[in-house]
Design a protein around this motif. Structure first.
Motif, PDB file in Angstrom:
ATOM      1  N   ASP A 911      97.510  19.686 -29.784  1.00  0.00           N
ATOM      2  CA  ASP A 911      97.399  19.944 -31.229  1.00  0.00           C
ATOM      3  C   ASP A 911      98.606  19.335 -31.941  1.00  0.00           C
ATOM      4  O   ASP A 911      99.719  19.348 -31.409  1.00  0.00           O
ATOM      5  CB  ASP A 911      97.377  21.468 -31.456  1.00  0.00           C
ATOM      6  CG  ASP A 911      96.791  21.815 -32.807  1.00  0.00           C
ATOM      7  OD1 ASP A 911      97.349  21.330 -33.809  1.00  0.00           O
ATOM      8  OD2 ASP A 911      95.777  22.544 -32.862  1.00  0.00           O
ATOM      9  N   SER A 912      98.361  18.826 -33.147  1.00  0.00           N
ATOM     10  CA  SER A 912      99.484  18.228 -33.889  1.00  0.00           C
ATOM     11  C   SER A 912     100.454  19.318 -34.338  1.00  0.00           C
ATOM     12  O   SER A 912     101.635  19.071 -34.569  1.00  0.00           O
ATOM     13  CB  SER A 912      98.957  17.464 -35.101  1.00  0.00           C
ATOM     14  OG  SER A 912      98.115  18.349 -35.850  1.00  0.00           O
ATOM     15  N   ASN A 913      99.934  20.553 -34.444  1.00  0.00           N
ATOM     16  CA  ASN A 913     100.784  21.650 -34.886  1.00  0.00           C
ATOM     17  C   ASN A 913     101.429  22.304 -33.649  1.00  0.00           C
ATOM     18  O   ASN A 913     100.767  22.929 -32.833  1.00  0.00           O
ATOM     19  CB  ASN A 913      99.914  22.668 -35.637  1.00  0.00           C
ATOM     20  CG  ASN A 913     100.743  23.788 -36.225  1.00  0.00           C
ATOM     21  OD1 ASN A 913     101.778  24.150 -35.683  1.00  0.00           O
ATOM     22  ND2 ASN A 913     100.274  24.342 -37.330  1.00  0.00           N
TER      23      ASN A 913
END
Length: 1972
Positions: A911-913
């Motif tokens: 996930d980019s987060n």
């Protein structure tokens, strides 16, 4: 021709390089001859030609080249260095020989290539030949192919790697040159001969015509397996064996060999992987969901075409698999289902192991789809599931398969059973462990009773296959209930089964039972053997014919097969008995009465229900007797207990009768075959009585007996449900108490935790506190076995209750479950069923945690939740993750089926987060704990992606990922992670973070594993590239991991893997491998099977694999009973607290977590030396800092990783101090048991301890110091000596702690410093402590100064380094310190030195300020007053150092000698260090026995000369430079106390400098009491050494050689004179015997030994009385036995026989006939001629001399002068006695007699006294005593008055001309000879020549008993005082002493009555008590 003659003269190697071809030709010819002559392959000659061989083969002249090739061939064949030339020579052959027109040259070139292959250089040769295939010259190409073909045909496919050749074959077939194509065809045929059909797929795309031709050729090939015709050097013995076999039995070994060869090549390996994901149609995922079936079909057909590629490239196939799975499961069109199944088959076959991660999702769907009836669908599904099975393991899909087994649909049941049968065929006994077989057998047994015949048949087939695979022994326990008909059917099936392994799956697909996809036969066939997938490491194991009998497969799988067997037998009998008992019918009361009356007395049955209690009691007594006498087989248990339960039964009111009744129940249960039916009759009554005060114990006893008969789990469940179904709280609490004890006694295996938990919860809610308490106690006991996971079930209890539970758990923490003592007997030998799961440590993932209830959560993982987790909006994604976390939290323990969750979570890992990534990681940790070992099946699809996260750039994400991976590995073990290529793929990624984290993790896990999958080798190339990574951290981690890889793979494999590296890299890596080899730890040993099995009965068998390797190897018997659980408890207690303290300790986790019962220190050979080398070579940081920086701590961690147990290291470097305390406690526990380990890691331990000194926590510091005290005690016991490295990295930091404000700590540090002196020389400690005096901390300065004082006091001035002057100046500076304590300490230290050294101190300390000087003088005065006040008492108080009696090294100084160690003790006790007091070494203690035997005689050694301030003599004389180094740089400064001098001298003996060594020995042998300590053995070695040294020709080459020989000569004389005479005589005789026996010994040696013996003979008259004649005669006897007279006469020289005769003659002369009484030690006197010889001599001497008394007097005379006659002596004595007789001269006569007696102490005056009256005898005695007293008094006078310090005695006892010349010292003149002798000795000590050596008087005088000393030391004074007291008392009493009381013992004090001994003893007692 002039030129010719020029080159003719050149050496061979130069000719070979000459520019003239003739010269070269001649050179090559000569070289050839030389090569043929050299016999030794390691001869240095070979190396001369190393650089020339390439020139030999590449010569430009064709004729010369031919000769060169011949020479080169011989060179390669015979030279050991030839391998180094491989690359260059073969490339030369390829480019310059293969293009030659001459066939001979080509032939030789090929031979050279093949010879290189033979000397193990195959890879390099093949590489060069393959390069040659790209050459433009077709001739060269053809020759290269031909060479490869020839090599393959001769050496076989094991040596010649086929993959690279097959790769280029298609290209060769396309060549324009016919010759090349033809040669390619020939090599293709050759390759086919070796690997058969595996060659087809790679060649399927060549020209069809060529292919057809090939097929025709292939058909012609013989079918037999090919064999190599030629072998590598290392295999040559094998060749010889093979020839023998062929001659013996032809093709006997064919099968086996074949087995070895076939798995070598797998067609799959030869193929190029194809990437298909990118080639999928763009709209594939839309089309596959389309409503029209045609569109879906199009999409599937596109995939089908792609997956036909036989080898697919790894990638993320999750979506594709998901799509296909959906079609298989949901699609209504059966044609599409079949098509999707085919696609899955293709994927599975193309990806092989890489498909394994998706297997779990697809298997259940396929199995359920078997409800379809259409044959083509069923066939497609069968092919799909079979192909998928080969990509995973049965273990991984077992849950899914078993779940489907209960399906109602018969076809599903049938097909699943058939699938199981097919799967079993791929298994071996080792890959099908009991733990796996059990659930399958249970499910299949249901099916054999199914109503549908096809289901039954399928189940029979599956069971038959299992039977065939693992053997009857393993399966029978599960078939106990099967009737005979069915059992026969199973056996019949088993006979029909043909196993894949038996039929060689990889060879021909047609032998398989099910047909794989056509056209893919070879591929899937080869894939069949999943254990032998890895072509680079063939394992012949699984391919043998009889899998049941062998432990095939990878090594670690060998165990279960064996165990299965052992466990099986026990279980079988148990099952049989149990099942019979379980169904024991309930008998009616009439039958029971009938059976009971048959065995019980009639009255007994009648009185059972009598109303009179006494009658009932009597009846019970009879009943008991009857039961005790009954036989087990005849006892009708049920009938008897029915009788007991008969009215009044359990309602019995009289407690005595009731007690008896309960006791009888226990007896019946113990003695009879007690069934559960019988148990149910009585248990209710027992539970009812368990709370009874009087009968409770009997009830418990009966219950325990029943539990033993009917196994505890069943009994406990019954008892608990009965107790909680009634209301009586007493019964409930007592039942719980009983259960707590029972668990401890029986162990925990098989107990149903779920059932207990509900009952315990009820109990916890009870109002009665006793019930609650009992419940909590029970929980505590369960906690011991289950671990922290138990708490999860009680988290919703009230906080108060929870805290009580926690407190109970806390109490149990760290405890080991006790060894089970019951339940091991009878039929439960093998323990309960559950116990057997633990047989296989790797696969049986169940343990106590598995008994906990698991929740099914798959229904909660809805598609909405999954889509939430994948939403575009991160908040929604987070919500989804929160929900998942909540679901897992709520469920506590979950089942492995979690639906779509894995794919959803996997997506979130990238996930980019980052917050969501971390949250996902936390969920995965929870998941691991919740799912337990079953999480294994998700390793590939979820675990590996977590590893990818280790490459994240954020540190916190990485650490979270690492924690997750660890949490998983704890549950799964490492096998799943290491299998397959996943880890090597990860390491390939050039991400430095990923690489360093992953390598660090592997370095941590690998050392704890006993074995690893073979796939580990796949990581090695990546490991090597990491070793050269740009990033330093990656390189470091790779280096750290290297030894652990090597530990599992072995050095050979690792070194072989370097072959593919560039040459520069290869050398570097090989060097690292060498280094790692030295540090390679040993593999953890496997737990001994013998120990774990018998225990298995009742210990939780699951934990057995963890039973400590260390303990097992040590005990090897049943001692390790407590191990399994101990390991468990430890594992639990110190779990790291990552997963919110809820980690579930699973079995495997323990194994991975490095079972804590193993050794904590791993002994790494040469580890310490290597570390020291690294530090010296500055490869690592030197341990030197003011405060420890991180890099030091990291470095220490790294160094420790290879030699300290992983778990201990975690504790040692934990951030929390409590863990340090734990580590210290463990280290203290292991100190004794692991001495070697501790010493091996001592440098690291001490370094770690220094880090603890910088901690602020006092408890750690105290613990550390406690540990150090024990450590140094151990080291001194082991006689270990600290190395410089250890000392310098530890002592400075320890000294920092001496300045701590807390007294306790200071005291401990001082005690440690004190103990350190035993393992590290005080003189080396001194500078460190000196450094400590420079500290800013005044306490530290003061303590260091005090310590310096103590050192000087204990060890003398030798310790002051670099010189006493410098050291004292430094100390004196502190007299002016501003701190009072420091000033005092400095003054005290200097006063101590003053006490040791006298006024010389002032000289040494240099100038001081007036103030300081006055302080010092004042202090010295004060200290002097104290001792002089009571001089005698002072001396008495210090008995420890009385060795001054025997050694004169002690100095005389002002006042009596102050003893060092007692002084030290005073100093210590003042500063409150009682434990630091130094014990006086035993040999220097006051020996009361000695004093007692001495009857008060003061024995003194040679007197020392008074030293008259000799310094003044030296000043005017210029002394030439000394040649011998003085023993110590400042030895003359301080003849300090004895102990230190002796220690110092002994240390000098070992000096490398010969002069120092000789001088030290001389000093040792001057101290007679020490010299006497030398044993025969020591003296023999010493004399041997000294004589050898004197004869050593090399000494003459030294410039001071003569000097050395002379010194040694002197030393030999000293040794002869001073040693114990018996020992030295004995030593010389043995030495002579050895030297005469040894052929190598030089005659000169024997001669010198004999000269020594002559010298001893000359000394005999003086020493005869101190010799143990029995021993000497024994030695002579042995000598004469070895050398009878005849043999001696044969000697070249007559010296030996003469020496022996002389010795015996002298002994006879001195001892007379008495000598024959000294043959006591000789067992058989007839063995030698000794006795006869002595008798002859005696006879002879008796003839010569007159009477015996004449003989006696003659003996006395020989002492005076060997030449003087008997008459002379008699005259002399007669003259003296005349004088005594006359009144005028009586005094003079007595004086003369006294002198005479003193001079000849052994002279016999008995004959002269015998004839006189008693009065005259007394008169003479008394007169002699008076004279003695007068002289003694004179001698003693100065001592008692106190002597000025100038009057010193030298340390070197001097050899004086006659002892008597010293007798008249003190006031009387001393003759000049004394000074002359003295000067000689001084010259000798300063290394000057005493040229007139020969004039020197003999030193014999030294051996006569020494006279009274001139001046004496303190202890002599004590003795003289005592003797004076005694004598004065004797004079008052006028006691006339008998002559027999006189003992002439050398010193001249007379003996006294025993009362005086008692007196002395009392005094000594008083001294002791006053000192206390």
């Amino acid at each position: 021709m002039g030129d010719d003659s020029e080159w003719m003269k050149l050496p061979v190697d130069q000719k070979c390089e000459h520019k003239l071809w003739k010269a070269r030709l001649s050179g090559y010819e000569e070289a050839l001859k030389i090569f043929q002559k050299i016999k030794d392959e390691k001869s240095p000659e070979w190396s001369k030609f190393l650089g020339l061989i390439k020139k030999f083969v590449t010569d430009s002249n064709a004729v010369v080249q031919l000769k060169g090739l011949e020479a080169a061939l011989v060179y390669v064949e015979n030279a050991h260095v030839a391998g180094k030339t491989t690359g260059e020579v073969v490339s030369g052959v390829v480019s310059k020989v293969f293009n030659q027109p001459k066939a001979k040259a080509k032939e030789l070139g090929m031979e050279i290539c093949l010879m290189y292959i033979e000397i193990e250089k195959g890879e390099a040769v093949q590489e060069e030949l393959l390069k040659g295939l790209d050459n433009k010259n077709p001739k060269i190409v053809v020759a290269c192919i031909e060479t490869l073909r020839k090599a393959l045909s001769e050496f076989g496919s094991k040596i010649i790697l086929l993959k690279p050749i097959i790769k280029v074959l298609p290209k060769l077939f396309e060549s324009r040159e016919k010759a090349v194509r033809d040669e390619a065809k020939l090599i293709a045929v050759e390759i086919y001969r070796w690997i058969r059909d595996a060659l087809r797929p790679p060649l399927q795309n060549i020209n069809p015509v060529q292919l057809k031709e090939l097929e025709e050729e292939w058909v012609k090939l013989p079918t037999g397996a090919p064999r190599p015709a030629r072998f590598l050097r290392s295999q040559q013995e094998l060749e010889a064996k093979l020839e023998q076999q062929q001659s013996a039995g032809g093709d006997a070994e064919g099968g086996g060999d074949d087995g070895d060869e076939v798995p070598q090549i797998d067609a799959y390996e030869l193929l190029e992987a194809v990437e298909i994901l990118s080639k999928l149609p763009k709209d594939f995922y839309d089309k596959i969901e389309a409503k029209k079936w045609q569109e879906r079909k199009e999409a599937l057909e596109a995939v089908e075409v792609l997956v036909k590629n036989p080898k697919l490239e790894a990638g993320d196939y999750a979506d594709l698999v998901k799509a296909l799975k959906k079609v298989v499961g949901k699609d209504t069109n059966v044609m599409l289902v079949a098509l999707a199944a085919k696609c899955l088959t293709g994927l599975a076959v193309g990806l092989r192991k890489k498909f394994g991660q998706y297997a779990g999702h697809v298997v259940p769907t396929i199995l359920e789809k078997f409800k379809e009836k259409k044959p083509q669908v069923v066939q497609a599904l069968q092919e799909a599931i079979d192909a998928i099975f080969l990509t995973t393991t049965l273990q991984n899909i077992s849950e899914d398969v078993l779940a489907v087994m209960d399906n109602k649909n018969p076809t599903i049941k049938q097909q699943t059973s058939l699938f199981i049968a097919r799967s079993f065929r791929h298994c071996t006994a080792s890959t099908l462990p009991k733990s796996l077989l059990k659930p399958f057998c249970a499910a299949l047994l249901k099916h054999i009773n199914d109503s549908a015949p096809e289901v039954r048949d399928a189940a029979f087939e599956a069971l038959g296959t299992a039977l065939k695979v693992v053997g009857e022994k393993a399966v029978n326990p599960f078939l106990a209930d099967v009737d005979k008909l069915k059992l026969d059917k199973i056996k019949e099936c088993s006979e029909k089964v043909e196993l894949v392994h038996g039929k060689k799956a990889g060879l021909a697909a047609d032998k398989k039972d099910f047909k794989p996809v056509p056209g893919r036969a070879a591929a899937s066939g080869a894939a069949g053997d999943k254990d032998t997938k890895d072509a680079s490491a063939p394992k012949p194991g699984p391919l043998k014919k009889a899998p049941a009998a062998k432990p095939g497969g990878p090594p670690k799988k060998g165990k279960p097969a064996a165990q299965g067997g052992t466990g099986g037998t026990g279980t079988k009998s148990k099952k049989a008995v149990e099942t019979k008992e379980m169904v024991e019918p309930e008998l009616s009361i009439e039958v029971c009465e009938e059976k009971a009356s048959a065995v019980l007395p009639a009255t007994c049955i009648q009185l059972l229900d009598s109303s009179n209690w006494k009658e009932r009691l009597a009846c019970m007594e009879e009943f008991q007797k009857a039961v005790e006498l009954m036989d087990r087989t005849e006892m009708p248990c049920q009938a008897l207990v029915r009788m007991l339960a008969k009215k009044p039964g359990w309602k019995e009111t009289n407690f005595q009768v009731m007690q008896m009744k309960l006791h009888i129940v226990a007896l019946i249960a113990q003695k009879g075959n007690f069934s559960k039916t019988s148990a149910q009759i009585v248990l209710d009554g027992l539970v009812d009585k368990i709370g009874d005060v009087k009968c409770g114990n009997n009830a418990k006893e009966a219950m325990t007996a029943i539990a033993e008969a009917c196994v505890l789990p069943w009994t406990a469940e019954q008892v608990m449900s009965m107790a909680f179904s009634q209301k009586n709280p007493k019964n409930q609490s007592e039942t719980l108490n009983w259960l707590s004890n029972a668990i401890k006694e029986f162990g925990f295996s098989g107990l149903n935790v779920k059932a207990f938990i509900s009952n315990v919860k009820t109990a916890l809610a009870a109002t009665n506190p006793a019930v609650r308490t009992s419940a909590i106690t029970l929980l505590g006991v369960m906690y011991l076995y289950v671990g922290p996971s138990l708490r999860m079930f009680f988290e919703d209890e009230k906080p108060a209750l929870l805290s009580q539970i926690d407190a109970e758990f806390e109490k149990m923490q760290g405890q080991n479950p006790p060894a089970p003592t019951r339940g091991i007997s009878k039929h439960s030998t093998s323990g309960t069923d559950e116990g057997e799961d633990g047989d296989e440590p790797d696969d049986g993932g169940s343990d106590a945690v598995d008994l906990l209830p698991r929740t099914e959560i798959s229904d909660k993982i809805t598609s909405e939740l999954v889509s939430k987790i994948g939403d575009k909006n991160w908040k929604i994604r987070k919500e989804g993750l929160d929900e998942v976390a909540a679901i897992i939290n709520e469920a506590k323990f979950i089942q492995p089926n979690i639906g779509e969750l894995p794919t959803a979570l996997k997506g979130r890992l990238n996930d980019s987060n980052k917050i969501l990534v971390q949250q996902t990681l936390t969920i995965l940790q929870q998941l691991a704990v919740a799912m337990g070992p079953n999480i294994k099946q998700h390793v590939k699809n979820l675990g590996i992606p977590v590893i990818t996260v280790l490459g994240d750039s954020k540190n916190n994400v990485r650490s979270a990922a690492l924690a997750t991976v660890n949490a998983w590995a704890e549950q799964t073990g490492m096998k799943e992670w290491l299998e397959g290529e996943d880890l090597s793929e990860e390491l390939k990624k050039e991400n430095p973070f990923l690489r360093q984290e992953l390598l660090g993790w592997l370095a941590e896990k690998l050392p704890t594993l006993r074995s690893t999958p073979t796939d580990l080798i796949l990581c090695v190339p990546q490991l090597y590239s990491c070793l050269e990574d740009r990033n330093g951290d990656v390189r470091k981690k790779a280096q750290d991991a290297l030894p652990f890889f090597m530990m599992h793979l072995g050095y050979e494999k690792m070194a072989k893997a370097t072959g593919k590296l560039k040459p520069t890299s290869k050398d570097q890596v090989l060097a690292m491998l060498e280094k790692a080899k030295a540090n390679m730890p040993a593999k953890p040993t496997a737990p001994a099977k013998a120990t774990s099995r018998p225990v298995g009965g009742s210990a939780p068998a699951k934990f057995q694999p963890a039973s400590a390797p260390a303990e097992d190897s040590v005990s090897g018997t049943l001692d390790s009973k407590p191990d399994p659980k101990k390991a468990k408890a430890l594992g639990v207690s110190s779990k790291t607290k990552t997963a919110q303290g809820k980690k579930v300790p699973s079995k495997t986790s323990l194994k991975e977590d490095d079972d804590k019962s193993g050794p904590i220190f791993i002994v790494v050979p040469n580890g310490k030396e290597q570390r020291m080398k690294d530090e010296k070579g500055l490869k690592v940081l030197k341990w030197n800092f003011t405060t420890p920086r991180d890099e030091y701590i990291e470095q220490l961690k790294t160094q420790m990783s290879s030699c300290v147990a992983k778990w201990l290291q975690d504790e040692m470097f934990h951030s929390d101090f409590q863990h340090h305390n734990k580590a210290l406690a463990v280290m203290v526990d292991h100190l004794e048991s692991e001495k070697e380990g501790v010493i091996g890691c001592l440098d690291l331990i001490l370094k770690w301890v220094t880090l603890r000194f910088f901690d602020t926590n006092t408890s750690v510091l105290m613990k550390t110091l406690e540990y150090l005290k024990l450590l140094f005690t151990l080291l001194s016991d082991e006689e270990y000596h600290l190395t410089e490295n250890e000392a310098s990295s530890f002592i400075p930091y320890l000294i920092l702690k001496v300045g701590e404000p807390k007294d306790v700590i200071r005291k401990d540090v001082r005690a440690i410093l004190n103990r350190m002196c035993l393992v590290y020389p005080a003189s080396k400690m001194f500078p460190f402590i000196m450094e400590g005096t420079k500290s800013k901390n005044s306490k530290q300065r003061a303590e260091c100064l005090e310590e310096l004082g103590c050192l000087v006091e204990s060890y003398g001035m030798n310790v002051c380094q670099p010189t006493p002057g410098k050291a004292l100046k430094e100390i004196a500076i502190h007299i002016g310190d501003r701190d009072n304590a420091v000033r005092n300490a400095a003054l005290n230290t200097i006063v101590t030195v003053y006490n040791v050294h006298g006024d010389q101190v002032f000289k040494l300390i240099g100038t001081l300020s007036e103030k300081d000087m006055s302080m010092l003088e004042e202090r010295i005065k004060r200290s002097a007053k104290r001792p002089s006040a009571a001089p005698v008492k002072q001396v008495e108080e210090k008995p420890q150092r009385t060795q001054s009696i025997s050694s004169n090294t002690n100095m005389l100084r002002k006042g009596p000698a102050e003893d060092m160690s007692s002084k030290l003790n005073q100093a210590r006790s003042m500063s409150g260090h009682p434990e630091a007091a130094q014990m006086v070494r035993r040999e220097f203690q006051l020996d009361l026995d000695e004093i007692e035997n001495d009857s008060g005689t003061v024995r003194c050694e040679m007197p020392e000369l008074v030293q008259h301030k000799l310094d003044d003599i030296f000043e005017p004389v210029l002394i030439p430079e000394p040649k011998i180094r003085a023993v110590s740089p400042h030895f003359d400064d301080m003849h300090s106390n004895t102990a230190s001098t002796i220690n110092f001298i002994i240390s000098q003996v070992a000096s490398g400098d010969i002069n120092t060594s000789i001088q030290a020995l001389t000093q040792l042998f001057q101290i007679e009491s020490l010299a006497r300590e030398a044993s025969t053995g020591v003296l023999k070695d010493l004399m041997h050494g000294l004589i050898t040294l004197m004869l050593d020709s090399r000494i003459e080459d030294l410039e001071e050689g003569q000097q050395v020989v002379r010194s040694v000569n002197l030393l030999v004389v000293k040794v002869l004179e001073k040693s114990d005479q018996t020992n030295i005589l004995s030593a010389l005789l043995v030495l002579l015997q050895d030297s005469l026996l040894a052929t190598a010994s030089s005659p000169k040696f024997s001669e010198l030994v004999m000269k020594c013996l002559w010298r001893m003979v000359r000394l005999l008259p003086d020493t005869i009385n101190s010799i143990n004649l029995d021993r000497i005669l024994l030695d002579i006897h042995i000598f004469m036995k070895v050398f009878p007279k005849e043999k001696l006469k044969q000697c070249k020289s007559e010296f030996p026989i003469r020496t022996l005769k002389t010795l015996l003659h002298t002994l006879c002369k001195l001892k007379g006939p008495k000598i024959l009484d000294h043959l006591t030690m000789i067992d058989n006197k007839n063995e030698s001629e000794l006795e006869a010889h002595l008798c002859r001599m005696m006879k002879h001497s008796m003839d010569q001399t007159g009477s015996k008394s004449d003989k006696e007097t003659e003996k006395g005379a020989s002492r005076i002068d060997e030449k003087s006659s008997k008459a002379k002596v008699n005259d002399f004595l007669a003259e003296i006695f005349k004088k005594i007789g006359s009144k005028e001269n009586t005094k003079e006569g007595l004086a003369e007699l006294y002198e005479y007696k003193k001079k000849y102490s052994d002279a016999d005056i008995e004959p002269f006294l015998k004839n006189s009256s008693q009065f005259f005898q007394s008169y003479v005695e008394r007169g002699l005593r008076v004279i003695e007293m007068e002289r003694e008094g004179k001698g003693r006078l100065p001592t008692s008055a106190g002597i000025s310090p100038q009057m010193e005695v030298t340390c070197v006892p001097t050899a004086t001309s006659t002892a008597s010349s010293l007798g008249n010292t003190n006031g009387e003149e001393v003759g000049p000879s004394v000074y002359l002798e003295r000067l000689k000795i001084l010259r000798q000590r300063c290394g000057l020549d005493n040229t007139k050596q020969d004039d020197r008087p003999p030193l014999t005088s030294l051996l006569s008993k020494p006279a009274v000393p001139t001046v004496a030391s303190s202890t002599d004074m004590l003795h003289s005082k005592l003797s004076q007291l005694r004598e004065s008392r004797e004079q008052h009493q006028h006691s006339d002493l008998d002559s027999n009381q006189t003992r002439s013992s050398g010193a001249t004090t007379t003996s006294s009555s025993t009362a005086n001994i008692d007196d002395l003893k009392k005094r000594l007692e008083r001294i002791k008590s006053s000192r206390k």
